[in-house]
Design an enzyme around this catalytic site. Structure first.
Site, PDB file in Angstrom:
ATOM      1  N   ARG A  98      13.400 -16.668  -5.389  1.00 62.20           N
ATOM      2  CA  ARG A  98      14.137 -15.431  -5.633  1.00 62.20           C
ATOM      3  C   ARG A  98      15.249 -15.256  -4.603  1.00 62.20           C
ATOM      4  O   ARG A  98      16.312 -14.731  -4.899  1.00 62.20           O
ATOM      5  CB  ARG A  98      13.168 -14.247  -5.597  1.00 62.20           C
ATOM      6  N   ASP A 158       3.359  -8.199  -9.084  1.00 58.90           N
ATOM      7  CA  ASP A 158       2.409  -9.073  -8.393  1.00 58.90           C
ATOM      8  C   ASP A 158       1.024  -8.435  -8.327  1.00 58.90           C
ATOM      9  O   ASP A 158       0.006  -9.116  -8.470  1.00 58.90           O
ATOM     10  CB  ASP A 158       2.912  -9.380  -6.986  1.00 58.90           C
ATOM     11  N   ARG A 161      -0.611  -8.871 -11.634  1.00 56.96           N
ATOM     12  CA  ARG A 161      -1.097 -10.248 -11.770  1.00 56.96           C
ATOM     13  C   ARG A 161      -2.352 -10.482 -10.927  1.00 56.96           C
ATOM     14  O   ARG A 161      -3.295 -11.157 -11.361  1.00 56.96           O
ATOM     15  CB  ARG A 161      -0.004 -11.223 -11.344  1.00 56.96           C
ATOM     16  N   HIS A 185       8.370  -9.085  -2.681  1.00 53.29           N
ATOM     17  CA  HIS A 185       8.174  -9.610  -4.029  1.00 53.29           C
ATOM     18  C   HIS A 185       8.705 -11.038  -4.002  1.00 53.29           C
ATOM     19  O   HIS A 185       9.839 -11.324  -4.384  1.00 53.29           O
ATOM     20  CB  HIS A 185       8.944  -8.760  -5.047  1.00 53.29           C
TER      21      HIS A 185
END
Length: 324
Positions: A98, A158, A161, A185
């Protein structure tokens, strides 16, 4: 707990949400928002107006059943929006982190955010573009908004998940798992094992009560799958969109309904001795934005990991904002 649909619909009558970016995340978010009945008006803004118009034409056929207005707009159409969601930017490609996206997307935010702030000075900004934490700090500085009105989607995805993986491992519904991912993140995210619980019991105690072994290797593998989930999805299908769109709507819901709900989102603050950095912690979301009322009780190992995460994010921001 979800807000009853009748209550949601009563709030929705006066709610306008603008989405900047008609890529897969922006459009999937518009669709999820449309079906949620949270908003009466959804405005889609994109530099490619023809594409945006095609998406709106398609969405309008779903709007027939959802009773909401969907339209293509310019930045001036952000005026009066309860929230503006920013999904615009270069997408993560297979093999990229990212953080690799930061220079391009920071430059884009320099164009986008002042326009939103000019036309919607009282809105709440929700940042989904990656790297989410760096760009949440950028949006905060570029908008001049109070800190609580600039929110990054952060580790809300997250955390979802993580709970999914824990629920699957222990054979319980993820909604009954209380566990969070905090920090970046991204690759330096931190699973807070010391506070993770099921049925009101820490995981090791839950395992003792259930008569099973607490498997640290399995937990390490589980946290790795959580951290690398986006990379695997992008490797297989080229993008992530459904999960993040659902999370963005889940962030919007307590803002629209003033629900005081705790969600792990990114917000600028001081963390683990690092000042002025955006990262995720549990925040109370309501109609005024994101509020950090209580500091999370971390153990010493977790505090150090959080400090490293915060330092990494701050260094990246300072570099791209030319504050080396």
């Amino acid at each position: 707990m979800s807000v009853p649909s009748t209550e949601i619909e009563s709030h929705a009558k006066s709610i306008k949400v603008a989405i900047v970016g008609a890529g897969s995340v922006g459009v999937t978010t518009a669709y999820a928002l449309l079906l949620s009945h949270l908003a009466a008006e959804i405005v889609l803004i994109d530099i490619d107006k023809n594409r945006a118009l095609g998406e709106v034409m398609d969405l309008s056929h779903a709007a027939h059943f959802a009773h909401a207005k969907v339209s293509v707009g310019e930045y001036e159409n952000c005026a009066g929006a309860t929230a503006v969601i920013i999904t615009a930017g270069v997408n993560q490609k297979p093999g990229q982190t990212r953080m690799d996206l930061v220079k391009t997307n920071y430059g884009l935010f320099e164009q986008i955010v002042p326009q939103i702030a000019k036309h919607a000075p009282n809105t709440i900004l929700i940042v989904a573009t990656n790297p989410c934490d760096v760009l949440t700090k950028a949006a905060y500085e570029l908008s001049g908004f109070p800190v609580q009105r600039v929110i990054g989607s952060g580790t809300a995805m997250d955390t979802t998940r993580f709970r999914h993986e824990l629920g699957k491992h222990y054979g319980v519904n993820p909604r009954n798992v209380h566990a969070v991912i905090v920090g970046e993140h991204g690759d330096s995210q931190l699973p807070v094992w010391s506070l993770a619980s099921i049925a009101g019991m820490r995981l090791e105690d839950y395992c003792k009560q259930k008569g099973i072994a607490y498997d640290e290797d399995a937990m390490d593998a589980l946290s790795k799958r959580t951290r690398e989930a986006a990379y695997e999805i992008i490797q297989r299908k080229g993008k992530t969109n459904y999960g993040v769109a659902s999370v963005l709507v889940s962030i919007l819901e307590p803002i629209i309904t003033n629900a005081d709900q705790l969600v792990t989102v990114s917000r600028v603050g001081d963390y683990a001795g690092v000042e002025g950095v955006a990262l995720s912690m549990p925040c109370k979301l309501n109609s005024k934005g994101a509020h950090q009322d209580v500091e999370l009780l971390l153990n010493e190992k977790e505090k150090e990991a959080l400090r490293r995460s915060a330092t990494s994010i701050k260094e990246c921001f300072d570099t791209v904002a030319k504050r080396e």
